[in-house]
Design a protein around this motif. Structure first.
Motif, PDB file in Angstrom:
ATOM      1  N   LEU A 184     -85.305  -2.922   9.867  1.00 35.73           N
ATOM      2  CA  LEU A 184     -85.297  -4.145  10.677  1.00 35.73           C
ATOM      3  C   LEU A 184     -86.562  -4.243  11.535  1.00 35.73           C
ATOM      4  CD1 LEU A 184     -82.191  -5.658  12.320  1.00 35.73           C
ATOM      5  CD2 LEU A 184     -84.348  -5.737  13.503  1.00 35.73           C
ATOM      6  N   LEU A 185     -87.071  -3.106  11.984  1.00 38.39           N
ATOM      7  CA  LEU A 185     -88.302  -3.104  12.772  1.00 38.39           C
ATOM      8  C   LEU A 185     -89.298  -2.158  12.113  1.00 38.39           C
ATOM      9  CD1 LEU A 185     -86.876  -2.712  16.403  1.00 38.39           C
ATOM     10  CD2 LEU A 185     -87.860  -4.787  15.429  1.00 38.39           C
ATOM     11  N   THR A 186     -90.578  -2.447  12.256  1.00 39.55           N
ATOM     12  CA  THR A 186     -91.611  -1.535  11.773  1.00 39.55           C
ATOM     13  C   THR A 186     -91.856  -0.479  12.856  1.00 39.55           C
ATOM     14  OG1 THR A 186     -93.405  -2.745  12.801  1.00 39.55           O
ATOM     15  CG2 THR A 186     -92.746  -3.469  10.594  1.00 39.55           C
ATOM     16  N   PRO A 187     -92.520   0.623  12.505  1.00 38.92           N
ATOM     17  CA  PRO A 187     -92.805   1.653  13.527  1.00 38.92           C
ATOM     18  C   PRO A 187     -93.592   1.086  14.715  1.00 38.92           C
ATOM     19  CG  PRO A 187     -93.174   2.547  11.347  1.00 38.92           C
ATOM     20  CD  PRO A 187     -92.858   1.095  11.154  1.00 38.92           C
ATOM     21  N   LEU A 235     -86.523 -10.933  21.427  1.00 39.72           N
ATOM     22  CA  LEU A 235     -85.671 -12.032  20.981  1.00 39.72           C
ATOM     23  C   LEU A 235     -85.525 -12.037  19.463  1.00 39.72           C
ATOM     24  CD1 LEU A 235     -87.036 -14.811  23.352  1.00 39.72           C
ATOM     25  CD2 LEU A 235     -84.685 -13.992  23.303  1.00 39.72           C
ATOM     26  N   LYS A 236     -86.660 -11.871  18.795  1.00 39.92           N
ATOM     27  CA  LYS A 236     -86.652 -11.997  17.339  1.00 39.92           C
ATOM     28  C   LYS A 236     -85.803 -10.903  16.680  1.00 39.92           C
ATOM     29  CE  LYS A 236     -89.585 -11.388  13.412  1.00 39.92           C
ATOM     30  NZ  LYS A 236     -90.926 -11.106  12.907  1.00 39.92           N
ATOM     31  N   SER A 237     -85.989  -9.655  17.114  1.00 40.90           N
ATOM     32  CA  SER A 237     -85.252  -8.575  16.453  1.00 40.90           C
ATOM     33  C   SER A 237     -83.747  -8.761  16.647  1.00 40.90           C
ATOM     34  CB  SER A 237     -85.709  -7.219  16.980  1.00 40.90           C
ATOM     35  OG  SER A 237     -85.613  -7.191  18.380  1.00 40.90           O
ATOM     36  N   THR A 238     -83.365  -9.251  17.827  1.00 43.08           N
ATOM     37  CA  THR A 238     -81.931  -9.434  18.058  1.00 43.08           C
ATOM     38  C   THR A 238     -81.392 -10.642  17.286  1.00 43.08           C
ATOM     39  OG1 THR A 238     -82.535 -10.492  20.154  1.00 43.08           O
ATOM     40  CG2 THR A 238     -81.852  -8.210  20.255  1.00 43.08           C
ATOM     41  N   GLU A 239     -82.248 -11.668  17.101  1.00 41.27           N
ATOM     42  CA  GLU A 239     -81.830 -12.815  16.273  1.00 41.27           C
ATOM     43  C   GLU A 239     -81.615 -12.368  14.826  1.00 41.27           C
ATOM     44  OE1 GLU A 239     -80.980 -15.805  17.141  1.00 41.27           O
ATOM     45  OE2 GLU A 239     -81.875 -16.072  19.122  1.00 41.27           O
ATOM     46  N   ILE A 240     -82.467 -11.473  14.349  1.00 41.23           N
ATOM     47  CA  ILE A 240     -82.308 -10.987  12.973  1.00 41.23           C
ATOM     48  C   ILE A 240     -80.994 -10.213  12.859  1.00 41.23           C
ATOM     49  CG2 ILE A 240     -83.253  -9.465  11.189  1.00 41.23           C
ATOM     50  CD1 ILE A 240     -86.053 -10.177  12.232  1.00 41.23           C
ATOM     51  N   HIS A 283     -65.722   3.890  18.181  1.00 42.85           N
ATOM     52  CA  HIS A 283     -67.004   4.558  17.973  1.00 42.85           C
ATOM     53  C   HIS A 283     -67.470   5.230  19.248  1.00 42.85           C
ATOM     54  CE1 HIS A 283     -67.973   0.556  19.532  1.00 42.85           C
ATOM     55  NE2 HIS A 283     -69.046   1.119  20.074  1.00 42.85           N
ATOM     56  N   GLY A 284     -68.461   6.096  19.109  1.00 40.75           N
ATOM     57  CA  GLY A 284     -69.007   6.792  20.267  1.00 40.75           C
ATOM     58  C   GLY A 284     -70.363   7.367  19.923  1.00 40.75           C
ATOM     59  N   VAL A 285     -70.977   8.025  20.906  1.00 38.71           N
ATOM     60  CA  VAL A 285     -72.289   8.638  20.700  1.00 38.71           C
ATOM     61  C   VAL A 285     -72.179  10.103  21.105  1.00 38.71           C
ATOM     62  CG1 VAL A 285     -74.722   8.606  21.371  1.00 38.71           C
ATOM     63  CG2 VAL A 285     -73.439   6.448  21.227  1.00 38.71           C
ATOM     64  N   LYS A 286     -72.624  10.975  20.231  1.00 41.84           N
ATOM     65  CA  LYS A 286     -72.580  12.397  20.555  1.00 41.84           C
ATOM     66  C   LYS A 286     -73.656  12.730  21.579  1.00 41.84           C
ATOM     67  CE  LYS A 286     -70.496  14.669  16.660  1.00 41.84           C
ATOM     68  NZ  LYS A 286     -70.845  15.548  15.522  1.00 41.84           N
ATOM     69  N   ALA A 287     -73.450  13.830  22.278  1.00 42.01           N
ATOM     70  CA  ALA A 287     -74.357  14.214  23.364  1.00 42.01           C
ATOM     71  C   ALA A 287     -75.818  14.235  22.908  1.00 42.01           C
ATOM     72  CB  ALA A 287     -73.962  15.585  23.874  1.00 42.01           C
ATOM     73  N   VAL A 288     -76.697  13.712  23.764  1.00 40.15           N
ATOM     74  CA  VAL A 288     -78.136  13.824  23.524  1.00 40.15           C
ATOM     75  C   VAL A 288     -78.565  15.110  24.226  1.00 40.15           C
ATOM     76  CG1 VAL A 288     -80.393  12.776  23.899  1.00 40.15           C
ATOM     77  CG2 VAL A 288     -78.403  11.315  23.487  1.00 40.15           C
ATOM     78  N   THR A 289     -79.007  16.107  23.460  1.00 40.02           N
ATOM     79  CA  THR A 289     -79.254  17.420  24.076  1.00 40.02           C
ATOM     80  C   THR A 289     -80.736  17.673  24.340  1.00 40.02           C
ATOM     81  OG1 THR A 289     -79.224  18.368  21.878  1.00 40.02           O
ATOM     82  CG2 THR A 289     -77.180  18.470  23.149  1.00 40.02           C
ATOM     83  N   ARG A 290     -81.598  16.805  23.816  1.00 35.24           N
ATOM     84  CA  ARG A 290     -83.019  16.917  24.146  1.00 35.24           C
ATOM     85  C   ARG A 290     -83.653  15.546  23.989  1.00 35.24           C
ATOM     86  NH1 ARG A 290     -87.830  16.907  21.431  1.00 35.24           N
ATOM     87  NH2 ARG A 290     -86.696  16.739  19.463  1.00 35.24           N
ATOM     88  N   GLY A 291     -84.509  15.177  24.926  1.00 32.33           N
ATOM     89  CA  GLY A 291     -85.294  13.954  24.782  1.00 32.33           C
ATOM     90  C   GLY A 291     -84.532  12.688  25.142  1.00 32.33           C
ATOM     91  N   THR A 292     -85.094  11.567  24.704  1.00 36.37           N
ATOM     92  CA  THR A 292     -84.577  10.254  25.079  1.00 36.37           C
ATOM     93  C   THR A 292     -84.285   9.436  23.835  1.00 36.37           C
ATOM     94  OG1 THR A 292     -85.817  10.263  27.131  1.00 36.37           O
ATOM     95  CG2 THR A 292     -85.179   8.113  26.301  1.00 36.37           C
ATOM     96  N   ARG A 293     -83.088   8.865  23.818  1.00 35.05           N
ATOM     97  CA  ARG A 293     -82.654   8.082  22.651  1.00 35.05           C
ATOM     98  C   ARG A 293     -82.549   6.626  23.078  1.00 35.05           C
ATOM     99  NH1 ARG A 293     -77.646   5.863  21.051  1.00 35.05           N
ATOM    100  NH2 ARG A 293     -76.780   6.465  19.020  1.00 35.05           N
ATOM    101  N   CYS A 294     -83.317   5.733  22.424  1.00 36.57           N
ATOM    102  CA  CYS A 294     -83.325   4.322  22.832  1.00 36.57           C
ATOM    103  C   CYS A 294     -82.811   3.418  21.712  1.00 36.57           C
ATOM    104  CB  CYS A 294     -84.726   3.882  23.222  1.00 36.57           C
ATOM    105  SG  CYS A 294     -85.372   4.774  24.642  1.00 36.57           S
ATOM    106  N   ALA A 295     -82.154   2.362  22.105  1.00 41.21           N
ATOM    107  CA  ALA A 295     -81.586   1.424  21.130  1.00 41.21           C
ATOM    108  C   ALA A 295     -81.363   0.082  21.804  1.00 41.21           C
ATOM    109  CB  ALA A 295     -80.265   1.974  20.606  1.00 41.21           C
ATOM    110  N   ILE A 296     -81.285  -0.967  20.985  1.00 41.89           N
ATOM    111  CA  ILE A 296     -80.916  -2.269  21.539  1.00 41.89           C
ATOM    112  C   ILE A 296     -79.454  -2.509  21.182  1.00 41.89           C
ATOM    113  CG2 ILE A 296     -81.442  -4.731  21.642  1.00 41.89           C
ATOM    114  CD1 ILE A 296     -84.178  -4.090  20.389  1.00 41.89           C
TER     115      ILE A 296
END
Ligand code: NAG
Ligand code: NAG
Ligand code: NAG
Ligand code: NAG
Length: 644
Positions: A423-426, A485-490, A604-617
């Motif tokens: 959905l998104l490029t790097p 806006l665009k990525s969320t519209e997609i 649903h749920g998210v398992k523990a983040v044990t290192r670093g930062t996890r980002c999402a929209i």
């Protein structure tokens, strides 16, 4: 950063502060949180906490609105007594000078009141909850559990005053009234304005022919009624989201019309006499009074009350013949029939306001330019601004060919869920990560808590509204807001296509969020986000109840991932609320999106983040237009304005 001077600057700063404070949800949301926590405590059978939270919420809300009303009424009065800066009114300048003085007074008044000092205005959602007496819907149940039966009966009665047809509440009151501990005569409406019981006592006195008591109670009730109406009207002078940037005059007209519409509803609220509506409640005071004064031999006051009554009902035969009778009495003079000043003022204002609203209704009939509007909306109230819509920016949602369905229901061991990649490029992921890194605020966007889900991680987010605001102030650039806006519209388009959604789907909340590990412990067994459904509360029995405080209007959910340079943080779909029966595990990565329906079928749920930062929209959608994400409209308008 742009610069500004004078009151425009002040307004801008206040707007900014309010918008940012809204994100923090500080003081203003305390009332909402207290309500939500109270309800949650009820659901968890924690009845003491339920009582504490809900009682405190009601108290806070009432003291907040009282302080706000007082400031608005006091400032209005204060500016009336000030001499203008120049002795001649040119170009309506008296009016504008007053508004400028009034604004200054309001700022000072807010500062001087602790309830108002730090808080922006309440959200309409919060006002609705308290105005509709929602806390009492739960409060009575909690009182009952704590064996406070008399209070339980009064609380449910308070709720019934506003919800006369509510079956459950009616049954509860019936039940409470059979309890030996409950004295029916002692049941009260906790939220009754002063005039309610004064009026009721006045009517009782009338039945008992105690004319002096009729006089006293009705006069007092009249003062209280008018005072309560002024206070209610003052509350109508709150903010109004114009949704775009109109010229000076239309902006005043829009906002005024909005407030006026609200003010006309005040009488209706006040006329609710513990559940019975008396449309003529105010004029009926004069009816009782003319009779009581006559019986008390105060003929002048009787004639004045009668003359006041006929201002409201000029053709009332009974009152007309009463007046004829009074006229025939030897002691009565013609000048006795002068209506009372407060009645004259009231009726004149009412007449003018009605004419103005009728004018607006008949003259503002332009053809709709927005074909998307439904019949239902057309019939609902409109304010002037809805006739002057700014054109919307079109965002292309033709997805690029890189988007691929990688997992369907079968792969994911469930229903109404899918995963796509690409959905998104790097580069696009990096752009979104930069926005998050620079501007995300601690907390989940609903509450101020910086670690709302687990104390071992921080949680930060930036909503589309905040991104738009930062764009307005030049901190987020055009390309970045557009991409958000665009990525969320997609994402929306993918949901609509994959689930063959034919109904109009609205965004309800869009939040770019990051979870950062605070602990290097790889053995963590807690969740980054515990297992839940998006639109219901899972009870101990495992049944998901679609009731508040869950976001029950949510219909679909989507998450777009932005990175994978962290440990842990897998997304899981689970059969149970403890994660003992995991159906599927999805590893986040840039451009991956999960789409699913928001109900109990998709725990649903998210398992523990044990290192670093996890980002999402994270994005939630609804079929209910009432919960449409208005901030998004503003974002579009700002972008549009920028491009033209
Ligand atoms: C609105 O539409 C009607 C019928 O299509 C047309 O006759 C009328 O002139 C239009 N009014 C305006 C203000 O454009
Ligand atoms: C995690 O568990 C492993 C194996 O049981 C153990 O050796 C290690 O010390 C634990 N680490 C922490 C930080 O508790
Ligand atoms: C679905 O269940 C099967 C069998 O338990 C499992 O092998 C598979 O990994 C699951 N799918 C996902 C995406 O986790
Ligand atoms: C049933 C359906 O519409 N599936 C679509 C889901 O989305 C992917 C990615 O765009 C399409 O390839 C599928 O056809």
């Amino acid at each position: 950063m742009r610069f500004c001077t004078g009151i425009a600057c002040l307004t801008l700063i206040i707007t900014l502060q309010h918008a940012l404070a809204k994100e923090h949800e500080e003081q203003s949301e305390q009332c909402l949180m207290l309500y939500q926590h109270g309800v949650q405590s009820y659901l968890e059978n924690n009845f003491d906490d339920c009582i504490n939270k809900l009682e405190e919420g009601v108290k806070k809300y009432n003291s907040y609105t009282k302080a706000l009303q007082n400031c608005r009424l006091k400032c209005k009065e204060d500016v009336e007594s000030v001499d203008p800066l120049y002795p001649v009114d040119i170009d309506n300048m008296y009016y504008y000078e007053k508004t400028i003085r009034n604004t200054l007074c309001l700022i000072k008044c807010r500062k001087a009141h602790p309830e108002l000092a730090t808080s922006p205005n309440l959200r309409p959602q919060t006002e609705r909850i308290y105005d509709e007496r929602k806390p009492y819907e739960y409060l009575h149940l909690c009182y009952y559990q704590k064996k406070q039966f008399q209070k339980a009966a009064s609380a449910v009665f308070t709720y019934l005053v506003v919800h006369a047809k509510d079956d459950a509440a009616t049954k509860s009151l019936k039940f409470y009234s059979t309890l030996p501990e409950v004295d029916m005569k002692e049941i009260v409406n906790f939220e009754a304005k002063d005039h309610i019981y004064l009026y009721i006592h006045g009517v009782d006195a009338y039945d008992k022919k105690d004319w002096k008591a009729v006089e006293n109670n009705m006069e007092e009730s009249l003062v209280s009624y008018l005072q309560a109406e002024e206070e209610c009207r003052a509350l109508c002078e709150g903010p109004f989201d114009q949704g775009w940037y109109p010229d000076l005059i239309p902006s005043i007209a829009n906002h005024y019309t909005f407030a006026l519409n609200c003010k006309t509803k005040c009488a209706q609220q006040l006329n609710n006499l513990n559940g019975e509506y008396h449309d003529d409640l105010l004029p009926s005071h004069y009816h009782y009074l003319q009779f009581a004064y006559f019986k008390n031999n105060n003929l002048k006051a009787a004639c004045q009350a009668a003359a006041s009554y006929v201002l409201f009902y000029p053709n009332d035969d009974t009152m007309r013949s009463n007046m004829e009778y009074y006229k025939s009495l030897p002691k009565v003079e013609n000048n006795f029939f002068t209506p009372r000043p407060e009645a004259v003022y009231y009726v004149r204002r009412l007449t003018y306001e009605k004419r103005l609203l009728k004018f607006i209704d008949t003259e503002y009939r332009f053809n709709e330019t927005d074909g998307a509007e439904t019949k239902e909306e057309k019939s609902t109230e409109k304010y002037l601004s809805s006739y002057c819509k700014a054109p919307q920016l079109e965002i292309l949602t033709n997805h690029n060919s890189n988007i691929q369905l990688v997992m369907d229901n079968k792969d994911l061991n469930g229903t109404k869920r899918f995963v796509v990649d690409g959905l998104l490029t790097p580069t696009e992921c990096k752009t979104m990560l930069r926005i998050a890194q620079d501007f995300a605020q601690k907390g989940d966007g609903y509450k101020g808590n910086p670690t709302p889900h687990t104390v071992l991680e921080t949680f930060k987010g930036i909503s589309i509204g905040r991104a738009a605001l930062l764009f307005h102030f030049g901190r987020v650039n055009y390309r970045e807001l557009y991409l958000y806006l665009k990525s969320t519209e997609i994402a929306k388009k993918l949901l609509e296509d994959n689930f063959s959604i034919k109904q109009t789907l609205y965004f309800t909340y869009t939040h770019l969020v990051c979870r950062s590990s605070l602990s290097g412990n790889k053995n963590r067994t807690d969740f980054s986000h515990s297992i839940h459904a998006d639109n219901c509360n899972i009870g101990e029995n495992g049944i998901c109840r679609k009731s508040l405080p869950a976001y029950i209007w949510r219909d679909y959910s989507a998450i777009i991932y932005l990175n994978n340079n962290f440990d842990g943080g897998d997304f899981i779909f689970s059969q149970d609320m403890f994660g003992n029966f995991i159906q599927s595990t999805i590893k986040p990565k840039c451009g991956r999106m999960i789409g699913f329906s928001s109900g109990a079928e998709n725990l649903h749920g998210v398992k523990a983040v044990t290192r670093g930062t996890r980002c999402a929209i994270a994005i939630w959608f609804t079929f209910n237009k009432k919960y449409k994400e208005n901030d998004r409209t503003i974002a579009y308008k700002l972008l549009h304005q920028f491009m033209n």
